[in-house]
Design a protein around this motif. Structure first.
Motif, PDB file in Angstrom:
ATOM      1  N   LYS A 102       0.831  -1.203   0.000  1.00 32.68           N
ATOM      2  CA  LYS A 102       0.000   0.000   0.000  1.00 32.68           C
ATOM      3  C   LYS A 102       0.865   1.253   0.000  1.00 32.68           C
ATOM      4  O   LYS A 102       1.926   1.288   0.629  1.00 32.68           O
ATOM      5  N   ASP A 103       0.414   2.242  -0.714  1.00 31.73           N
ATOM      6  CA  ASP A 103       1.067   3.545  -0.669  1.00 31.73           C
ATOM      7  C   ASP A 103       0.776   4.149   0.694  1.00 31.73           C
ATOM      8  O   ASP A 103      -0.397   4.276   1.089  1.00 31.73           O
ATOM      9  N   ASN A 109      -5.354  12.253   5.113  1.00 34.69           N
ATOM     10  CA  ASN A 109      -6.397  13.214   4.808  1.00 34.69           C
ATOM     11  C   ASN A 109      -5.897  14.071   3.654  1.00 34.69           C
ATOM     12  O   ASN A 109      -4.712  14.038   3.313  1.00 34.69           O
ATOM     13  N   ILE A 110      -6.774  14.846   3.053  1.00 32.72           N
ATOM     14  CA  ILE A 110      -6.350  15.643   1.901  1.00 32.72           C
ATOM     15  C   ILE A 110      -6.778  17.100   2.020  1.00 32.72           C
ATOM     16  O   ILE A 110      -7.666  17.456   2.803  1.00 32.72           O
ATOM     17  N   ILE A 111      -6.111  17.914   1.229  1.00 37.52           N
ATOM     18  CA  ILE A 111      -6.583  19.261   0.940  1.00 37.52           C
ATOM     19  C   ILE A 111      -6.801  19.317  -0.565  1.00 37.52           C
ATOM     20  O   ILE A 111      -5.901  18.974  -1.337  1.00 37.52           O
ATOM     21  N   MET A 112      -8.004  19.662  -0.962  1.00 37.78           N
ATOM     22  CA  MET A 112      -8.365  19.713  -2.377  1.00 37.78           C
ATOM     23  C   MET A 112      -8.516  21.162  -2.818  1.00 37.78           C
ATOM     24  O   MET A 112      -9.103  21.981  -2.112  1.00 37.78           O
ATOM     25  N   GLU A 113      -7.963  21.464  -3.995  1.00 37.58           N
ATOM     26  CA  GLU A 113      -8.040  22.812  -4.557  1.00 37.58           C
ATOM     27  C   GLU A 113      -8.765  22.734  -5.891  1.00 37.58           C
ATOM     28  O   GLU A 113      -8.356  21.984  -6.779  1.00 37.58           O
ATOM     29  N   ILE A 114      -9.843  23.483  -6.040  1.00 41.05           N
ATOM     30  CA  ILE A 114     -10.593  23.530  -7.294  1.00 41.05           C
ATOM     31  C   ILE A 114     -10.521  24.954  -7.826  1.00 41.05           C
ATOM     32  O   ILE A 114     -10.843  25.906  -7.107  1.00 41.05           O
ATOM     33  N   ARG A 115     -10.088  25.098  -9.079  1.00 38.91           N
ATOM     34  CA  ARG A 115      -9.948  26.431  -9.680  1.00 38.91           C
ATOM     35  C   ARG A 115     -10.613  26.480 -11.047  1.00 38.91           C
ATOM     36  O   ARG A 115     -10.484  25.543 -11.843  1.00 38.91           O
ATOM     37  N   ALA A 116     -11.318  27.563 -11.311  1.00 38.05           N
ATOM     38  CA  ALA A 116     -11.917  27.767 -12.624  1.00 38.05           C
ATOM     39  C   ALA A 116     -10.823  28.018 -13.646  1.00 38.05           C
ATOM     40  O   ALA A 116      -9.904  28.800 -13.407  1.00 38.05           O
ATOM     41  N   GLY A 117     -10.909  27.347 -14.807  1.00 40.69           N
ATOM     42  CA  GLY A 117      -9.940  27.555 -15.874  1.00 40.69           C
ATOM     43  C   GLY A 117     -10.599  28.262 -17.040  1.00 40.69           C
ATOM     44  O   GLY A 117     -11.218  29.318 -16.873  1.00 40.69           O
ATOM     45  N   ASN A 169      -8.955   6.566   4.727  1.00 40.96           N
ATOM     46  CA  ASN A 169      -8.474   6.339   3.345  1.00 40.96           C
ATOM     47  C   ASN A 169      -9.008   7.369   2.354  1.00 40.96           C
ATOM     48  O   ASN A 169      -9.412   7.036   1.241  1.00 40.96           O
ATOM     49  N   VAL A 170      -8.975   8.629   2.759  1.00 44.00           N
ATOM     50  CA  VAL A 170      -9.476   9.695   1.891  1.00 44.00           C
ATOM     51  C   VAL A 170      -8.612   9.825   0.642  1.00 44.00           C
ATOM     52  O   VAL A 170      -9.115   9.872  -0.487  1.00 44.00           O
ATOM     53  N   TYR A 171      -7.296   9.883   0.818  1.00 45.11           N
ATOM     54  CA  TYR A 171      -6.405  10.078  -0.335  1.00 45.11           C
ATOM     55  C   TYR A 171      -6.489   8.903  -1.307  1.00 45.11           C
ATOM     56  O   TYR A 171      -6.439   9.086  -2.523  1.00 45.11           O
ATOM     57  N   LEU A 205      -4.020  17.235  -2.586  1.00 46.21           N
ATOM     58  CA  LEU A 205      -2.768  17.240  -1.834  1.00 46.21           C
ATOM     59  C   LEU A 205      -2.923  16.420  -0.558  1.00 46.21           C
ATOM     60  O   LEU A 205      -3.836  16.673   0.235  1.00 46.21           O
ATOM     61  N   PRO A 206      -2.068  15.426  -0.333  1.00 44.92           N
ATOM     62  CA  PRO A 206      -2.105  14.714   0.956  1.00 44.92           C
ATOM     63  C   PRO A 206      -1.715  15.668   2.073  1.00 44.92           C
ATOM     64  O   PRO A 206      -0.739  16.405   1.959  1.00 44.92           O
TER      65      PRO A 206
END
Length: 361
Positions: A102-103, A109-117, A169-171, A205-206
């Motif tokens: 397993k990795d 846990n994660i931090i997620m970034e969503i950006r408009a392109g 196991n979010v990531y 991002l982990p």
């Protein structure tokens, strides 16, 4: 039985005795780590027991086929043998996947970034739709969800939104979301009914613990300012917004969602730590870093990992050539089938790679 399996089963026997020790619960961290490892190995041990049981039944059935004189009984035994062989192969395939190392990031846990392109207001609106999709999926998994920072448009979309998700196991489940997501639909602002194509970038991002990343105070420049809202309006009359610059790396993080400067600073530090952690991970795993760079790209609609076509109610993931005609349900958070397919594809690739390396050696 290969050496890795034998080693894991020996460790499982050790843990089976260790978890009976009443002294273990006195050290909560050790207890949690031990129980997590035991749970993982229990699945492997259970699958191995299943293989042994099916193998024994199959051997008995084959003996019956050889010894049975009655043609009907022999035919029934042959049918049972075929079913057992299918079950055996399924169990052996499951065990192969379980034996793939397993990795260690999978449990993060994660931090997620969503950006408009590409796409202006429509891209910002779709960024908001993706945010709702992920948040609803997180709710179904019982995960904790927290907005770190956001930049909302007047129409209710997001130029950018950054949030954390924590749980089991979010990531592992969300790591393959990094990339450009292309949307094809008629925008709410389009009077002529023409289909527009827009793009949104997602980065996963982990999240790093404080002990994993050492950020020196002298390497930081911290600026405070008043928070602003859509259209430049002021939403706070105090200097609560915080911008942190990590001077050695040039990484800049800004948070303004909280009214408290202290809370905004704490959130900004979490995001900063996650970004620097990812940079450090990239140095140790250049291939993973290159894959993420290729996926995220610049936000241009030509660089895509997935297409969301609303007129056709279709989602297509271009990496694994998967098409699902239930986009309406997916946007409501019904993404388990999609995520499972991505995880399975990644495991199969890893299994093939592992087999190739083993054969070469």
């Amino acid at each position: 039985m290969n050496e890795r399996l034998e080693s894991l089963l020996r460790r499982y026997d050790e843990l089976s005795g260790l978890i009976q020790d009443p002294e273990l619960v006195k050290d909560q961290k050790k207890y949690r780590d031990t129980m997590r490892e035991y749970s993982q190995l229990d699945t492997i041990a259970g699958t191995q027991r299943e293989i042994e049981e099916i193998s024994a039944q199959l051997a008995d059935t084959k003996t019956l086929i050889q010894d049975e004189k009655d043609p009907d009984m022999r035919e029934m035994a042959k049918e049972e043998s075929r079913e057992l062989e299918t079950h055996l192969k399924d169990a052996e395939d499951r065990l192969k996947f379980l034996l793939i190392p397993k990795d260690p990031l999978d449990e993060k846990n994660i931090i997620m970034e969503i950006r408009a392109g590409t796409g202006g207001d429509e891209a910002a609106l779709f960024a908001s739709d993706l945010y709702r999709m992920y948040s609803r999926f997180a709710e179904t998994k019982g995960w904790k969800f927290e907005i770190m920072s956001s930049n909302e448009t007047e129409l209710g979309g997001f130029k950018e939104i950054v949030f954390s998700i924590s749980g089991n196991n979010v990531y592992e489940n969300l790591r393959y979301e990094s990339g450009v997501h292309r949307v094809q639909r008629v925008p709410a602002t389009e009077a002529s009914g023409r289909i527009h194509t827009s793009a949104v970038t997602v980065a996963v991002l982990p999240e790093a613990d404080e002990t994993e990343i050492d950020i020196r105070t002298e390497d930081l420049r911290i600026d405070v300012m008043r928070a602003g809202g859509p259209g430049g309006q002021c939403v706070n009359t105090t200097d609560s917004a915080v911008r942190i610059t990590h001077i050695p790396s040039g990484v800049v993080v800004q948070c303004q969602d909280e009214k408290s400067q202290i809370k905004n600073k704490a959130k900004a530090m979490r995001v900063l730590r996650a970004r620097i952690y990812e940079m450090e991970e990239a140095k140790a795993a250049a291939s993973r870093s290159e894959a993420r760079k290729n996926q995220v790209g610049s936000g241009d609609r030509s660089e895509r990992i997935r297409t969301y076509n609303f007129p056709q109610n279709r989602l297509t993931d271009h990496r694994i050539n998967l098409t699902l005609y239930k986009l309406d349900l997916i946007m409501q958070g019904d993404v388990e089938e999609l995520f499972d397919a991505l995880k399975l594809s990644a495991r199969e690739e890893l299994l093939q790679t592992t087999a190739s390396v083993t054969a070469a050696s």
